[in-house]
Design an enzyme around this catalytic site. Structure first.
Site, PDB file in Angstrom:
ATOM      1  N   HIS A  23       0.885  -1.166  -0.108  1.00 39.41           N
ATOM      2  CA  HIS A  23       0.073  -0.115   0.004  1.00 39.41           C
ATOM      3  C   HIS A  23       0.781   1.221  -0.062  1.00 39.41           C
ATOM      4  CE1 HIS A  23      -3.039   2.797   0.906  1.00 39.41           C
ATOM      5  NE2 HIS A  23      -3.944   1.757   0.552  1.00 39.41           N
ATOM      6  N   ASP A  34      -8.222  -5.110  -0.616  1.00 41.03           N
ATOM      7  CA  ASP A  34      -8.400  -6.179  -1.608  1.00 41.03           C
ATOM      8  C   ASP A  34      -8.265  -7.555  -1.432  1.00 41.03           C
ATOM      9  OD1 ASP A  34      -9.428  -3.956  -3.444  1.00 41.03           O
ATOM     10  OD2 ASP A  34      -7.366  -3.456  -3.634  1.00 41.03           O
TER      11      ASP A  34
HETATM   12  C1  LIG Z   1      -0.638  -0.540  -3.969  1.00 38.21           C
HETATM   13  C2  LIG Z   1       0.743  -0.432  -4.788  1.00 38.21           C
HETATM   14  C3  LIG Z   1       0.531   0.009  -6.101  1.00 38.21           C
HETATM   15  C4  LIG Z   1       1.392   0.683  -3.718  1.00 38.21           C
HETATM   16  O1  LIG Z   1       2.522   0.834  -4.718  1.00 38.21           O
HETATM   17  P1  LIG Z   1       3.701   2.148  -4.392  1.00 38.21           P
HETATM   18  O2  LIG Z   1       3.430   2.578  -3.235  1.00 38.21           O
HETATM   19  O3  LIG Z   1       3.658   3.022  -5.576  1.00 38.21           O
HETATM   20  O4  LIG Z   1       4.837   1.437  -4.009  1.00 38.21           O
HETATM   21  P2  LIG Z   1       6.017   0.697  -5.300  1.00 38.21           P
HETATM   22  O5  LIG Z   1       5.296   0.377  -6.543  1.00 38.21           O
HETATM   23  O6  LIG Z   1       6.967   1.523  -5.670  1.00 38.21           O
HETATM   24  O7  LIG Z   1       6.561  -0.525  -4.671  1.00 38.21           O
HETATM   25  C5  LIG Z   1       7.679  -0.426  -3.743  1.00 38.21           C
HETATM   26  C6  LIG Z   1       8.437  -1.738  -3.928  1.00 38.21           C
HETATM   27  O8  LIG Z   1       7.529  -2.827  -3.281  1.00 38.21           O
HETATM   28  C7  LIG Z   1       7.182  -3.882  -4.358  1.00 38.21           C
HETATM   29  N1  LIG Z   1       5.817  -4.173  -3.981  1.00 38.21           N
HETATM   30  C8  LIG Z   1       5.121  -3.519  -3.903  1.00 38.21           C
HETATM   31  N2  LIG Z   1       3.686  -4.006  -3.849  1.00 38.21           N
HETATM   32  C9  LIG Z   1       4.170  -5.320  -4.339  1.00 38.21           C
HETATM   33  C10 LIG Z   1       3.436  -6.506  -4.431  1.00 38.21           C
HETATM   34  N3  LIG Z   1       2.048  -6.479  -4.183  1.00 38.21           N
HETATM   35  N4  LIG Z   1       3.988  -7.509  -4.813  1.00 38.21           N
HETATM   36  C11 LIG Z   1       5.424  -7.532  -5.120  1.00 38.21           C
HETATM   37  N5  LIG Z   1       6.224  -6.685  -5.039  1.00 38.21           N
HETATM   38  C12 LIG Z   1       5.430  -5.494  -4.357  1.00 38.21           C
HETATM   39  C13 LIG Z   1       7.593  -3.197  -5.700  1.00 38.21           C
HETATM   40  O9  LIG Z   1       8.083  -3.976  -6.603  1.00 38.21           O
HETATM   41  C14 LIG Z   1       8.709  -2.214  -5.284  1.00 38.21           C
HETATM   42  O10 LIG Z   1      10.019  -3.028  -4.992  1.00 38.21           O
HETATM   43  P3  LIG Z   1      11.243  -2.240  -5.685  1.00 38.21           P
HETATM   44  O11 LIG Z   1      11.538  -0.668  -4.985  1.00 38.21           O
HETATM   45  O12 LIG Z   1      12.403  -3.278  -5.681  1.00 38.21           O
HETATM   46  O13 LIG Z   1      10.956  -1.925  -7.130  1.00 38.21           O
HETATM   47  C15 LIG Z   1       1.688  -1.613  -4.726  1.00 38.21           C
HETATM   48  O14 LIG Z   1       1.828  -2.321  -3.601  1.00 38.21           O
HETATM   49  C16 LIG Z   1       0.855  -2.718  -5.576  1.00 38.21           C
HETATM   50  O15 LIG Z   1       1.246  -2.819  -6.759  1.00 38.21           O
HETATM   51  N6  LIG Z   1       0.363  -3.697  -5.108  1.00 38.21           N
HETATM   52  C17 LIG Z   1      -0.363  -4.837  -5.797  1.00 38.21           C
HETATM   53  C18 LIG Z   1      -1.955  -3.900  -6.260  1.00 38.21           C
HETATM   54  C19 LIG Z   1      -2.802  -4.032  -5.351  1.00 38.21           C
HETATM   55  O16 LIG Z   1      -3.321  -4.787  -4.406  1.00 38.21           O
HETATM   56  N7  LIG Z   1      -3.352  -2.809  -5.453  1.00 38.21           N
HETATM   57  C20 LIG Z   1      -4.559  -2.417  -4.429  1.00 38.21           C
HETATM   58  C21 LIG Z   1      -4.054  -1.344  -3.453  1.00 38.21           C
HETATM   59  S1  LIG Z   1      -5.398  -1.007  -2.264  1.00 38.21           S
END
Ligand SMILES: CC(C)(COP(=O)(O)OP(=O)(O)OC[C@H]1O[C@@H](n2cnc3c(N)ncnc32)[C@H](O)[C@@H]1OP(=O)(O)O)[C@@H](O)C(=O)NCCC(=O)NCCS
Length: 375
Positions: free
Chosen positions: A260, A311
């Site tokens: 998140h 989710d």
């Molecule tokens: C929710 C979300 C978009 C937040 O993303 P964010 O704050 O932008 O964080 P980032 O995408 O920059 O991720 C940070 C790191 O954690 C990792 N990471 C984050 N969520 C992850 C996941 N669900 N699975 C695997 N790795 C994950 C990323 O690969 C990244 O690693 P890196 O720094 O080595 O590249 C992200 O956690 C995600 O894609 N989750 C899955 C989708 C989801 O469940 N969405 C519903 C949100 S309520």
């Protein structure tokens, strides 16, 4: 990419405007100051909507009047139902919802009136009619007639009734209603922020909500709940969780329902949904999906330090409520419409165009080269 640059790309940590609707502080989520755990335990969805829209909990007579108003507006305009029957039967359920929301503006008697009172009436119609739009699509795409809402049932019981043709049990109703409470608002999440950006141009409520539905659809936002269920179904058995995860990590895949932007110590809504998923599996005497989710949660946390978000357990919860899994994200919208409209009204009450700047990284200055001289 440097840490600062990465943060900038997603507006991470940026305070974009002030709001008095919903707060996330030290990992605690509150609607109008009330902890989400208290609301999940004691409130109902309609009471929560009243809270979001009016800033305080309703007195008994106010809630009764609000429920009656919602019950008076449950049906979509007839031409909209006819239009849905012409949609391609394989259309994505979120695309259908986005289109229906957009088309609702044609039939709303308040279209063109941008007064506060008219916008509140539009918000009420959206809240009341989205459940029918979502469940009607399930029937229409399966060549059946939609099931019309029952007047006294309100939003949650009607949703399950219209979807399945029979009224829910007490546990099913309470579970679904609680799920709507938990999804109702979430500060400046992507779809709400998108709705506010759209509203701030002084366009109209339906344009803002159409924007929001389109934004919610993405798998990094509301679309994740459906993807979680697809993951669980692909895993198939609890004994497959570990090898599946190993391969998913090897492919550098994101595990849907984990991580998140704001919560780093866990999403409080996931804790409530985990309990709901457990209660349903106990009632059904079938804990397959709950057990599998629990196992996946443990391994993802152990191996990546990532915690489940809203989710993750909503997927197994909705699955046990026998809801087709491509309706999970539309259900998110059935709930989040309350937060979107609250935010649009708040934006309009103190509006300023939302127009940030970009950190330009392209060529500083270039001359126009005539076509004949380009190499
Ligand atoms: C929710 C979300 C978009 C937040 O993303 P964010 O704050 O932008 O964080 P980032 O995408 O920059 O991720 C940070 C790191 O954690 C990792 N990471 C984050 N969520 C992850 C996941 N669900 N699975 C695997 N790795 C994950 C990323 O690969 C990244 O690693 P890196 O720094 O080595 O590249 C992200 O956690 C995600 O894609 N989750 C899955 C989708 C989801 O469940 N969405 C519903 C949100 S309520």
């Amino acid at each position: 990419m440097a840490e600062t640059q990465k943060s900038k790309e997603g507006l991470e940590g940026i305070i974009a405007a002030s709001s008095s609707i919903c707060s996330i502080e030290d990992g605690v989520l509150r609607y109008r100051g009330i902890d989400i755990h208290e609301l999940a335990q004691h409130s109902t969805f309609l009471e929560t909507v009243y809270l979001l829209w009016n800033g305080q909990l309703p007195k008994a007579n106010e809630l009764k009047a609000f429920e009656a108003e919602v019950n008076d507006h449950l049906m979509l305009a007839e031409p909209l139902i006819a239009a849905m029957k012409e949609f391609p039967k394989k259309a994505n359920s979120m695309d259908v919802l986005r289109t229906v929301v957009s088309m609702m503006s044609f039939y709303d008697p308040d279209t063109g009136d941008e007064s506060l009172e008219a916008n509140k009436r539009k918000a009420l119609r959206l809240l009341a009619q989205l459940p029918f739009a979502v469940t009607a699509w399930e029937h229409i795409r399966n060549q059946r007639d939609p099931i019309f809402p029952k007047k006294g049932l309100g939003i949650s019981a009607n949703f399950l009734y219209m979807l399945r043709g029979k009224e829910p049990t007490d546990l099913e109703l309470r579970t679904f209603d609680q799920a709507l409470v938990l999804h109702a608002d979430h500060e400046f999440n992507a779809s709400t922020f998108a709705a506010r950006v759209t509203a701030a141009t002084l366009t109209d409520m339906y344009s803002a909500i159409t924007t929001a539905v389109g934004t919610l659809k993405g798998p990094l936002h509301g679309g994740a709940n459906q993807k979680v269920m697809e993951t669980l179904l692909a895993i198939g058995e609890t004994s497959n969780v570990e090898p599946w995860l190993k391969e998913a990590f090897a492919r550098k895949e994101r595990i849907m329902g984990f991580g998140h932007r704001v919560y780093k110590d866990g999403d409080p809504r996931a804790k409530e949904l985990r309990k709901m998923s457990a209660a349903l599996s106990q009632e059904l005497q079938d804990s397959k999906w709950y057990d599998m989710s629990l196992k996946l949660e443990g391994l993802v946390q152990e191996q990546k330090g990532l915690l489940p978000n809203v989710d993750f357990y909503s997927a197994s919860t909705y699955y046990m409520l026998k809801i087709p899994f491509d309706l999970y994200t539309p259900i998110f919208a059935v709930s989040r419409i309350s937060g979107w409209t609250a935010h649009v009204l708040e934006q309009l009450s103190n509006n300023r165009l939302i127009r940030p700047r970009a950190d330009y990284t392209g060529v500083k200055s270039a001359s126009y080269i005539p076509m004949s001289q380009r190499s």
